[in-house]
Enzyme design. Structure first.
Site, PDB file in Angstrom:
ATOM      1  N   ARG A 143      35.808  19.480  31.490  1.00 30.76           N
ATOM      2  CA  ARG A 143      36.698  20.495  31.813  1.00 30.76           C
ATOM      3  C   ARG A 143      37.367  20.297  33.115  1.00 30.76           C
ATOM      4  NH1 ARG A 143      37.287  20.737  27.077  1.00 30.76           N
ATOM      5  NH2 ARG A 143      37.134  22.429  25.762  1.00 30.76           N
ATOM      6  N   ASP A 149      39.726  12.579  32.142  1.00 32.61           N
ATOM      7  CA  ASP A 149      40.403  12.704  30.969  1.00 32.61           C
ATOM      8  C   ASP A 149      40.830  14.056  30.762  1.00 32.61           C
ATOM      9  OD1 ASP A 149      40.973  11.907  27.942  1.00 32.61           O
ATOM     10  OD2 ASP A 149      39.306  13.274  27.507  1.00 32.61           O
ATOM     11  N   GLU A 178      46.540  21.509  32.751  1.00 32.44           N
ATOM     12  CA  GLU A 178      46.770  20.658  31.612  1.00 32.44           C
ATOM     13  C   GLU A 178      47.550  21.123  30.549  1.00 32.44           C
ATOM     14  OE1 GLU A 178      43.226  19.522  28.564  1.00 32.44           O
ATOM     15  OE2 GLU A 178      42.989  18.590  30.689  1.00 32.44           O
ATOM     16  N   HIS A 214      43.251  13.812  27.728  1.00 33.35           N
ATOM     17  CA  HIS A 214      42.179  14.975  26.970  1.00 33.35           C
ATOM     18  C   HIS A 214      41.941  14.248  25.547  1.00 33.35           C
ATOM     19  CE1 HIS A 214      40.472  19.103  27.136  1.00 33.35           C
ATOM     20  NE2 HIS A 214      39.764  18.332  26.144  1.00 33.35           N
TER      21      HIS A 214
END
Length: 327
Positions: free
Chosen positions: A231, A255, A260, A292
């Site tokens: 996260r 990632d 985001e 992500h």
């Protein structure tokens, strides 16, 4: 029973069809994200299935007003849902589990890409610069990897990494005895001090917020690599950028990133990014950014949909539900 599935993607269609037949439920899919404008679509449904769209207090209230009793997110994380408001109104919430190999494999790929400077190699190759200057990498058997969080994904990362011959440190508030044959549990400060690579596998909680910050980075080895497939809120992005610019941090592979939402999973070609820190990180040659996507395999998508449907069924039948969040 009937379930409304928001944010339906084409790659999910076959699984919604397969598992709705298997469990004899009606799943009504819509492409729209949940919002105040699309909330009325949920009228008449006890259960809705969502993904990572922000479900704030106002939206929780709207769903409650429309009669929604259970929100199932087709994700492991559930920090995008206002749990406080849900508890206040009696709206119950569940997440899902899916194949830990999806994120674990991706994490190891990012570790290897980071220490072998693959971003720089590929960018040079694209402009036919095949020189070796500046792309000398490191070998995993010579490195110590710190795994923060040893839940299902963290444990799978450790198992996979054990074949590379590297030293593995681990930290979790709940130690796993099975992992002790492959990793040494240490306190967080010692993990920061002794790791060449730090990879994060923790949920987003108040206790974990910005666990990587200026103070933590100061403890770390010079040239440390930081990997995050968990996260974005685990890392203070401003402190991370400062650490990279000062060369305290040798590289990062992310990632996930703070703020985001409304960026990832959208085609934003030709647009100005509404996330200054993301734009800065993308400009660094030693930082790998992916949208992500670590979870995104055929098995994981199948698991996410099946378990979301099963969770809704268990709720409707008032049975014990392993995916319901204790709020």
């Amino acid at each position: 029973m009937r379930i409304l599935a928001y944010s339906h993607r084409r790659d999910e269609t076959q699984y919604f069809e397969e598992f709705s037949k298997k469990y004899n439920v009606e799943v009504v899919s819509c492409n729209e994200e949940p919002s105040l404008e699309t909330a009325p679509l949920a009228k008449g449904f006890d259960c809705i299935s969502i993904i990572t769209t922000n479900i704030n207090s106002e939206l929780v209230g709207k769903f409650h007003e429309l009669g929604v009793k259970f929100i199932s997110t087709r994700t492991i994380g559930y920090d995008h849902i206002d749990l406080k408001k849900a508890k206040e109104l009696g709206v119950r919430v569940g997440n899902v589990t899916y194949s830990p190999n999806s994120v674990a494999d991706y994490t190891i790929m990012l570790i290897l890409m980071a220490v072998r400077k693959v971003k720089l190699i590929m960018e040079r190759s694209n402009v036919q610069d095949f020189s070796l200057r500046g792309i000398q990498g490191k070998e995993l058997p010579n490195l110590t990897i710190g795994v923060v969080g040893t839940g299902k994904i963290g444990r799978t990362v450790i198992k996979h990494l054990s074949g590379f011959g590297c030293k593995i440190l681990a930290h979790d508030i709940y130690e796993n005895d099975e992992m002790k044959s492959n990793a040494k549990y240490v306190d967080l400060d010692n993990l920061f001090k002794d790791s060449d690579i730090i990879t994060l596998h923790m949920p987003a909680t108040d206790d974990n917020y910005h666990i990587i910050n200026k103070k933590a980075i100061k403890l770390m080895k010079d040239g440390v690599f930081i990997i995050n497939t968990a996260r974005g809120s685990l890392i203070n992005t401003n402190d991370l950028i400062h650490g990279i610019e000062s060369k305290k941090i040798g590289g990062a592979a992310l990632d996930v990133i703070e703020q985001e939402s409304n960026i990832y999973y959208s085609d934003l070609k030709g647009e100005t990014l509404k996330n200054r820190n993301l734009a800065i990180l993308k400009s660094f040659p030693n930082v790998i950014i992916t949208p992500h996507a670590a979870f995104y395999t055929d098995q994981a998508v199948s698991d996410m949909i099946e378990n979301s449907i099963k969770s809704c069924i268990l709720f409707s039948e008032n049975k014990e539900n392993p995916w319901e969040i204790d709020i």
